[in-house]
Scaffold this motif. Structure first.
Motif, short mmCIF file in Angstrom:
data_model
loop_
_atom_site.label_atom_id
_atom_site.label_comp_id
_atom_site.label_asym_id
_atom_site.label_seq_id
_atom_site.Cartn_x
_atom_site.Cartn_y
_atom_site.Cartn_z
N VAL A 155 76.40 96.99 44.55
CA VAL A 155 75.73 96.42 43.37
C VAL A 155 76.70 95.64 42.49
O VAL A 155 77.87 96.00 42.36
N GLN A 156 76.18 94.55 41.92
CA GLN A 156 76.81 93.92 40.76
C GLN A 156 75.83 94.08 39.59
O GLN A 156 74.68 93.64 39.68
N PHE A 157 76.29 94.72 38.52
CA PHE A 157 75.47 94.85 37.31
C PHE A 157 75.51 93.55 36.50
O PHE A 157 76.49 92.81 36.54
N TYR A 158 74.44 93.32 35.75
CA TYR A 158 74.46 92.19 34.81
C TYR A 158 73.64 92.54 33.58
O TYR A 158 72.79 93.44 33.62
N ALA A 159 73.92 91.83 32.49
CA ALA A 159 73.21 92.06 31.23
C ALA A 159 72.93 90.71 30.58
O ALA A 159 73.78 89.81 30.60
N THR A 160 71.73 90.57 30.01
CA THR A 160 71.38 89.32 29.34
C THR A 160 70.17 89.55 28.44
O THR A 160 69.37 90.46 28.68
N ASP A 161 70.03 88.69 27.44
CA ASP A 161 68.85 88.71 26.58
C ASP A 161 67.80 87.71 27.05
O ASP A 161 66.73 87.62 26.46
N ASP A 162 68.12 86.95 28.12
CA ASP A 162 67.25 85.85 28.57
C ASP A 162 66.81 86.12 30.02
O ASP A 162 67.63 86.09 30.93
N ASN A 163 65.53 86.39 30.21
CA ASN A 163 65.03 86.76 31.53
C ASN A 163 65.24 85.68 32.57
O ASN A 163 65.64 85.95 33.71
N ASP A 164 64.96 84.42 32.21
CA ASP A 164 65.08 83.33 33.18
C ASP A 164 66.54 83.12 33.59
O ASP A 164 66.84 82.92 34.77
N ALA A 165 67.44 83.17 32.61
CA ALA A 165 68.86 83.04 32.93
C ALA A 165 69.31 84.20 33.81
O ALA A 165 70.08 84.02 34.76
N GLY A 166 68.81 85.39 33.50
CA GLY A 166 69.14 86.57 34.30
C GLY A 166 68.68 86.43 35.74
O GLY A 166 69.40 86.80 36.67
N ASP A 167 67.48 85.85 35.95
CA ASP A 167 66.98 85.66 37.30
C ASP A 167 67.87 84.71 38.10
O ASP A 167 68.10 84.92 39.30
N LEU A 168 68.35 83.64 37.45
CA LEU A 168 69.25 82.71 38.13
C LEU A 168 70.54 83.41 38.56
O LEU A 168 71.01 83.24 39.69
N VAL A 169 71.09 84.20 37.66
CA VAL A 169 72.35 84.88 37.98
C VAL A 169 72.12 85.97 39.01
O VAL A 169 72.99 86.21 39.86
N ALA A 170 70.96 86.61 38.99
CA ALA A 170 70.65 87.59 40.04
C ALA A 170 70.66 86.92 41.41
O ALA A 170 71.16 87.48 42.39
N ASP A 171 70.11 85.69 41.50
CA ASP A 171 70.16 84.94 42.76
C ASP A 171 71.61 84.66 43.16
O ASP A 171 71.96 84.72 44.34
#
Length: 217
Positions: A155-171
């Motif tokens: 796993v790589q964890f991530y944190a963000t307040d922006d769902n769309d930006a988070g989805d891009l980084v999840a990809d």
């Protein structure tokens, strides 16, 4: 927008930047590569099968939709001050760990004990820039060694307040050979910085699988 529709850039060719570049290339992710040392960037790019295009930092800022700043905290602050409003509208990825040498062969935090570099940097960015804390939860050697594990990816964890930006980084995390797990908003970013409970150099102590990560979150 998906990551395949986005222009991605890595700024920084040091321990973290070089390993992220190798992981992205292994996942067939094309990207811009920039750093203060252009020769180091060209040498790194030559080993990445044509997936990296070497550009200046200025050009990376101009062209990229998603900017991964693989630099220390102070240079990151300097780049924000330098480029200011040119970062508006960009997804800014922050792998920083706010630490420095402790004089005894280890590391210590260089900001307040309860402060996180993710929240500090988010407060410095212009309106419209969207920060995602990611790619900083493992040491540089582990970032290489744990990529594309079988049968279960680490796993790589991530944190963000922006769902769309988070989805891009999840990809982007998936392209880099990991399973993304969101820990929450930027108020949780301290947990995935060094010494936090979800960091390799914190409570977890190692790369974990998704089931282990979800139990810890």
């Amino acid at each position: 927008m998906t990551i395949s529709d986005s222009t991605v850039a890595i700024i920084g060719t040091g321990n973290i930047g070089s390993r992220l570049a190798a992981n992205f290339a292994a996942g067939d992710q094309d990207f811009l590569l920039a750093g203060r040392d252009q020769e180091a960037a060209r040498k790194l790019a030559s080993s990445l099968g044509g997936h990296a295009e070497v550009v200046s930092i200025d050009e990376a800022i101009e062209r990229a939709d998603v900017l991964v700043f693989a630099v220390w905290l102070d240079p990151f602050r300097e780049l924000i001050a330098q480029y200011g409003e040119r970062l508006a509208g960009k997804v800014i990825v922050d792998p920083t760990n706010p630490v420095g040498p402790d004089g005894a062969g280890g590391y210590r935090k260089v900001i307040g004990e309860q402060e996180s570099s993710g929240q500090i940097l988010a407060g410095l960015l212009p309106a419209g820039a969207r920060l995602v804390k990611a790619f900083g939860t493992l040491s540089a050697p582990s970032l290489s060694a744990a990529a594309r594990r079988e049968p279960e990816r680490a796993v790589q964890f991530y944190a963000t307040d922006d769902n769309d930006a988070g989805d891009l980084v999840a990809d982007l995390i998936r392209a880099g050979g990991y399973e993304p797990v969101r820990v929450g908003g930027l108020d949780q970013s301290i947990r995935i910085e060094m010494f936090g409970d979800l960091h390799e150099y914190g409570t977890l102590g190692r790369a974990v699988t998704k089931s282990e990560a979800l139990a810890a979150v």
